[in-house]
Enzyme design. Structure first.
Site, PDB file in Angstrom:
ATOM      1  N   LYS A 140       0.832  -1.182   0.000  1.00  0.00           N
ATOM      2  CA  LYS A 140       0.000   0.000   0.000  1.00  0.00           C
ATOM      3  C   LYS A 140       0.884   1.256   0.000  1.00  0.00           C
ATOM      4  O   LYS A 140       2.044   1.123   0.401  1.00  0.00           O
ATOM      5  CB  LYS A 140      -0.938  -0.015   1.192  1.00  0.00           C
ATOM      6  CG  LYS A 140      -0.243   0.366   2.522  1.00  0.00           C
ATOM      7  CD  LYS A 140      -1.231   0.609   3.573  1.00  0.00           C
ATOM      8  CE  LYS A 140      -1.108   1.815   4.400  1.00  0.00           C
ATOM      9  NZ  LYS A 140       0.013   2.589   4.698  1.00  0.00           N
ATOM     10  N   HIS A 170      -0.765  -4.837   5.916  1.00  0.00           N
ATOM     11  CA  HIS A 170      -0.195  -5.625   7.027  1.00  0.00           C
ATOM     12  C   HIS A 170      -1.196  -5.824   8.166  1.00  0.00           C
ATOM     13  O   HIS A 170      -1.080  -6.746   8.946  1.00  0.00           O
ATOM     14  CB  HIS A 170       1.137  -5.029   7.509  1.00  0.00           C
ATOM     15  CG  HIS A 170       0.992  -3.872   8.455  1.00  0.00           C
ATOM     16  ND1 HIS A 170       0.774  -2.586   8.030  1.00  0.00           N
ATOM     17  CD2 HIS A 170       1.045  -3.806   9.810  1.00  0.00           C
ATOM     18  CE1 HIS A 170       0.697  -1.784   9.085  1.00  0.00           C
ATOM     19  NE2 HIS A 170       0.864  -2.497  10.177  1.00  0.00           N
ATOM     20  N   LYS A 174      -2.311  -9.303  11.121  1.00  0.00           N
ATOM     21  CA  LYS A 174      -2.204  -9.218  12.587  1.00  0.00           C
ATOM     22  C   LYS A 174      -3.105 -10.255  13.233  1.00  0.00           C
ATOM     23  O   LYS A 174      -4.274 -10.390  12.848  1.00  0.00           O
ATOM     24  CB  LYS A 174      -2.633  -7.817  13.067  1.00  0.00           C
ATOM     25  CG  LYS A 174      -1.615  -6.722  12.782  1.00  0.00           C
ATOM     26  CD  LYS A 174      -2.144  -5.399  13.295  1.00  0.00           C
ATOM     27  CE  LYS A 174      -1.212  -4.263  12.958  1.00  0.00           C
ATOM     28  NZ  LYS A 174      -0.384  -3.830  14.073  1.00  0.00           N
ATOM     29  N   GLU A 208      -1.789   7.000  17.692  1.00  0.00           N
ATOM     30  CA  GLU A 208      -0.328   6.838  17.683  1.00  0.00           C
ATOM     31  C   GLU A 208       0.313   8.012  18.407  1.00  0.00           C
ATOM     32  O   GLU A 208       0.003   9.171  18.118  1.00  0.00           O
ATOM     33  CB  GLU A 208       0.180   6.749  16.243  1.00  0.00           C
ATOM     34  CG  GLU A 208      -0.273   5.483  15.556  1.00  0.00           C
ATOM     35  CD  GLU A 208       0.310   5.362  14.156  1.00  0.00           C
ATOM     36  OE1 GLU A 208       1.306   4.649  13.998  1.00  0.00           O
ATOM     37  OE2 GLU A 208      -0.235   5.999  13.246  1.00  0.00           O
ATOM     38  N   ASP A 227      -3.380   7.187   4.432  1.00  0.00           N
ATOM     39  CA  ASP A 227      -2.361   6.337   5.066  1.00  0.00           C
ATOM     40  C   ASP A 227      -2.983   5.155   5.817  1.00  0.00           C
ATOM     41  O   ASP A 227      -2.531   4.024   5.667  1.00  0.00           O
ATOM     42  CB  ASP A 227      -1.517   7.189   6.031  1.00  0.00           C
ATOM     43  CG  ASP A 227      -0.304   6.445   6.584  1.00  0.00           C
ATOM     44  OD1 ASP A 227       0.242   5.591   5.855  1.00  0.00           O
ATOM     45  OD2 ASP A 227       0.098   6.722   7.734  1.00  0.00           O
ATOM     46  N   HIS A 232      -6.219   0.175   6.366  1.00  0.00           N
ATOM     47  CA  HIS A 232      -6.277  -0.607   7.610  1.00  0.00           C
ATOM     48  C   HIS A 232      -7.658  -0.521   8.290  1.00  0.00           C
ATOM     49  O   HIS A 232      -8.233  -1.520   8.690  1.00  0.00           O
ATOM     50  CB  HIS A 232      -5.247  -0.115   8.634  1.00  0.00           C
ATOM     51  CG  HIS A 232      -3.832  -0.084   8.130  1.00  0.00           C
ATOM     52  ND1 HIS A 232      -3.360  -0.914   7.159  1.00  0.00           N
ATOM     53  CD2 HIS A 232      -2.776   0.696   8.494  1.00  0.00           C
ATOM     54  CE1 HIS A 232      -2.077  -0.659   6.940  1.00  0.00           C
ATOM     55  NE2 HIS A 232      -1.699   0.318   7.733  1.00  0.00           N
ATOM     56  N   LYS A 318      -1.866  10.988  14.651  1.00  0.00           N
ATOM     57  CA  LYS A 318      -0.472  10.988  15.123  1.00  0.00           C
ATOM     58  C   LYS A 318      -0.368  12.002  16.256  1.00  0.00           C
ATOM     59  O   LYS A 318      -1.137  12.975  16.307  1.00  0.00           O
ATOM     60  CB  LYS A 318       0.467  11.431  13.992  1.00  0.00           C
ATOM     61  CG  LYS A 318       0.371  10.586  12.717  1.00  0.00           C
ATOM     62  CD  LYS A 318       1.239   9.357  12.792  1.00  0.00           C
ATOM     63  CE  LYS A 318       1.288   8.635  11.463  1.00  0.00           C
ATOM     64  NZ  LYS A 318       1.808   7.279  11.574  1.00  0.00           N
TER      65      LYS A 318
HETATM   66  C1  BG6 Z   1       1.367   2.053   8.317  1.00  0.00           C
HETATM   67  C2  BG6 Z   1       1.271   3.547   8.213  1.00  0.00           C
HETATM   68  O1  BG6 Z   1       0.689   1.451   7.247  1.00  0.00           O
HETATM   69  O2  BG6 Z   1       0.778   1.625   9.544  1.00  0.00           O
HETATM   70  C3  BG6 Z   1       1.925   4.207   9.408  1.00  0.00           C
HETATM   71  O3  BG6 Z   1       1.907   3.979   7.017  1.00  0.00           O
HETATM   72  C4  BG6 Z   1       1.378   3.659  10.709  1.00  0.00           C
HETATM   73  O4  BG6 Z   1       1.764   5.616   9.366  1.00  0.00           O
HETATM   74  C5  BG6 Z   1       1.441   2.125  10.682  1.00  0.00           C
HETATM   75  O5  BG6 Z   1       2.183   4.151  11.759  1.00  0.00           O
HETATM   76  C6  BG6 Z   1       0.787   1.539  11.918  1.00  0.00           C
HETATM   77  O6  BG6 Z   1       0.938   0.155  11.916  1.00  0.00           O
HETATM   78  P1  BG6 Z   1       1.124  -0.651  13.263  1.00  0.00           P
HETATM   79  O7  BG6 Z   1       1.219  -2.082  12.851  1.00  0.00           O
HETATM   80  O8  BG6 Z   1       2.355  -0.123  13.902  1.00  0.00           O
HETATM   81  O9  BG6 Z   1      -0.110  -0.367  14.080  1.00  0.00           O
END
Ligand code: BG6
Length: 467
Positions: A140, A170, A174, A208, A227, A232, A318
């Site tokens: 992505k 990703h 999980k 985050e 993003d 996600h 963020k």
């Molecule tokens: C990524 C984003 O796909 O996912 C990031 O580009 C983000 O900005 C991250 O921090 C978060 O993933 P995880 O697995 O750390 O929750």
């Protein structure tokens, strides 16, 4: 996965000296090798000042920094590693790759490179006739909006059939995200209440604590909606809302998920609040007058008989007070308050904590000991584990190598997700500044119904009840 699908016999990753390879691919390869299911040439491709020994040293540093060095597995990784050092525009690079692939006939190509380079690399592979029988994994963001996603898909389809394209998100790798599906469909008690008659609202928060940390240039191109919301978090909503796949239907899970995406109503500008943390414009790679959002709060509806009218409140940001990802499915209150009558937002709920720790808990009320028929909210902890045993990239790369596409995203689902966010991308909505370390702009409350409020995840699990 059908039994006729064959495993890949070589692993090739473009962008071998890049950030993704460093943070995710090398550590995942070491874990896969340690698991004993990964015996094949591993070929890194990149234009770099490094030679093979330099790439090995980088791989060693990478695994040491991300999960730890396993001497035996790393020795095997090192021994299998090849390096093709060259420019993607140079046909000579692909001739070198052709030679390195040797007798391999089912390579897995991982495009850990910017999407602008996909066509060049795909054409290079076609040039040496190494695209047949191959699979390709792409990262992505799949495009910047629906039309660029379609263009990207057309580019890939020139060289690879859809069945050979594995789009990684990703989040789908999980463990707790997989457990959403498992918990929903493996338990009979949820199904009768998992619908508009009983669910009041759903909140998904991905908080985050970190800012954009050296990723300013990338982040300027995306912002929070592109993003993490389009991919996600909408994936999470799709898993929460999809119907159960018919028994034994091949790819039924992805079919149902795709239907859930198609049922998501495109966002209106009144459904979205965008925020930017104060100081973002001073980050490296960020325009001093940037209007890119580092926070988004979204109200989403699904037009299906099961979900019509139930608001899905999604929030990602963020520089929030802590890092945690949580889902809270809030149920309606009892229709008739026999005893005390708590507000709707304090009704029963199921809470899925996806990170940093993993848990599922149920919110209920119990009578407070004493003379009055009044109660307290408690949580029944269903499951709690410290973290993921298997990393998402380990799981997903292993699946891709075996040709199992279940956890990968289809073209149609990607495009449907873009259709949801397309109307609110860019400057379609105002931008509100928020202070770092807060839960985003206060305006985020505006998309909530009057009786509702955001539930902020806690940093440490606090369970008032028993498990
Ligand atoms: C990524 C984003 O796909 O996912 C990031 O580009 C983000 O900005 C991250 O921090 C978060 O993933 P995880 O697995 O750390 O929750």
């Amino acid at each position: 996965m059908p039994s006729t699908v064959q495993s890949s016999d070589a692993f090739v990753f473009f962008g071998a000296t890049g950030d993704l390879a460093y943070k995710q691919i090398f550590p995942a390869l070491q874990r896969l090798i340690r698991g004993g299911h990964f015996e094949m040439p591993i070929i890194g491709v990149a234009k770099s000042a490094l030679d093979l020994d330099g790439l090995r040293a980088r791989a060693r540093e990478s695994v040491a920094a991300h999960g730890g060095l396993d001497a035996r597995a790393f020795a095997a990784l090192s021994a299998h590693l090849h390096f093709v050092n060259g420019d993607y525009r140079d046909p000579g690079t692909f001739r070198q790759l052709h030679a390195a692939l040797g007798r391999a006939s089912r390579p897995l190509y991982y495009f850990a490179i910017p999407p602008e380079l996909f066509a060049t690399v795909a054409d290079g592979l076609v040039g040496v006739d190494r695209h047949h029988g191959a699979r390709v994994v792409v990262e992505k963001p799949f495009g910047r909006d629906c039309s660029s996603a379609q263009a990207l898909n057309r580019t890939l389809h020139r060289s690879f059939p859809e069945s050979a394209i594995f789009r990684i998100d990703h989040y789908l790798g999980k463990e707790p995200v997989q457990n959403l599906l498992y918990f929903r469909f493996a338990n009979a008690f949820l199904e009768p209440i998992w619908n508009r008659q009983h669910v009041h609202s759903v909140q998904v928060t991905m908080a985050e604590e970190i800012g954009v940390h050296g990723r300013g240039r990338f982040y300027e191109e995306v912002g929070a909606i592109r993003d993490v919301v389009q991919n996600h978090l909408l994936e999470v909503v799709a898993l929460l809302t999809m119907e159960a796949p018919p028994d034994g239907e091949r790819d039924g899970l992805r079919d149902e998920k795709e239907r859930a995406f198609r049922a998501m109503r495109p966002l209106a500008t009144t459904d979205v609040i965008r925020g930017q943390f104060r100081g973002y414009c001073r980050e490296e790679g960020v325009a001093p007058d940037s209007r890119v959002e580092t926070f988004a709060a979204v109200r989403l509806f699904l037009d299906t008989p099961r979900w019509t009218g139930v608001p899905f409140y999604i929030r990602a940001g963020k520089c929030l007070p802590l890092s945690a990802t949580e889902i809270r499915v809030l149920f309606k209150c009892p229709p008739h308050p026999v005893f005390d009558a708590p507000p709707a937002r304090e009704g029963n709920y199921v809470r899925f904590r996806l990170s940093p720790d993993i848990s599922i808990s149920l919110g209920a009320r119990v009578k407070r000991p004493g003379g009055t028929m009044a109660g307290d909210a408690v949580e029944l902890l269903v499951r709690q584990v410290a973290g993921d045993d298997m990393t998402p990239y380990e799981r997903l790369l292993g699946d891709a190598v075996r040709g199992d596409a279940t956890l990968f995203v289809r073209e149609a689902a990607v495009e449907a997700a873009w259709r949801v966010v397309d109307p609110v991308l860019g400057q379609a909505t105002p931008l509100h500044v928020y202070e770092p370390g807060t839960w985003g702009p206060l305006e985020a409350d505006q998309i909530m119904a009057a009786a509702d409020e955001w539930h902020n995840p806690a940093s440490v699990q606090k369970h008032a009840g028993c498990s």
